[in-house]
Write a protein that holds these residues in place. Sequence first.
Motif, PDB file in Angstrom:
ATOM      1  N   LYS A   1      -6.177  -1.871   0.319  1.00 32.95           N
ATOM      2  CA  LYS A   1      -7.024  -1.608   1.630  1.00 32.95           C
ATOM      3  C   LYS A   1      -8.056  -2.597   1.851  1.00 32.95           C
ATOM      4  N   GLN A   2      -8.677  -2.920   0.923  1.00 35.06           N
ATOM      5  CA  GLN A   2      -9.818  -3.849   1.298  1.00 35.06           C
ATOM      6  C   GLN A   2      -9.294  -4.984   1.918  1.00 35.06           C
TER       7      GLN A   2
ATOM      8  N   LYS B   1      -4.955   3.514  -8.357  1.00 34.00           N
ATOM      9  CA  LYS B   1      -6.056   4.009  -7.332  1.00 34.00           C
ATOM     10  C   LYS B   1      -6.716   2.632  -7.263  1.00 34.00           C
ATOM     11  N   ALA B   2      -7.094   1.955  -8.204  1.00 36.89           N
ATOM     12  CA  ALA B   2      -7.763   0.668  -7.971  1.00 36.89           C
ATOM     13  C   ALA B   2      -7.044  -0.448  -7.489  1.00 36.89           C
TER      14      ALA B   2
ATOM     15  N   ARG C   1      -4.674   0.179  -5.059  1.00 37.55           N
ATOM     16  CA  ARG C   1      -4.527   0.580  -3.743  1.00 37.55           C
ATOM     17  C   ARG C   1      -5.800   0.274  -3.142  1.00 37.55           C
ATOM     18  N   ASP C   2      -7.121   0.529  -3.743  1.00 37.07           N
ATOM     19  CA  ASP C   2      -8.356   0.244  -3.192  1.00 37.07           C
ATOM     20  C   ASP C   2      -8.408  -1.292  -2.699  1.00 37.07           C
ATOM     21  N   GLU C   3      -7.930  -2.190  -3.570  1.00 36.75           N
ATOM     22  CA  GLU C   3      -7.987  -3.585  -3.504  1.00 36.75           C
ATOM     23  C   GLU C   3      -7.196  -3.933  -2.216  1.00 36.75           C
TER      24      GLU C   3
ATOM     25  N   ASN D   1       0.814  -1.346   0.001  1.00 28.50           N
ATOM     26  CA  ASN D   1      -0.147  -0.103   0.102  1.00 28.50           C
ATOM     27  C   ASN D   1       0.836   1.228  -0.070  1.00 28.50           C
TER      28      ASN D   1
END
Length: 88
Positions: free
Chosen positions: A74-75, A67-68, A70-72, A27
């Motif tokens: 984070k999830q 961004k996609a 990073r979002d994954e 991340n």
Amino acid sequence: MNHGNFDRLKESIRVLIDKYRSLKFRNIQLEQENKELKDRLKLVENLPLDEDIREAEKLKQDIERLKAERDEVKQRLQRLIAELESLS
């Protein structure tokens, strides 16, 4: 708690901590890469309109991809934290 269960719990926690560290590190890498791409995009956007339009579009696509990702990450971190909390 018998010794076998304790050992299994201890190993599970170690594995989860390793996964957490790995995801957290990824991340941080993604955030740094995203920042660098945004900085490059600002430089490209300040060029005359006819120069490097393709480069600007490529950078925008790279930012969206990051961004996609990073979002994954984070999830996955949130799921890992929830799993750790459920063990306690």
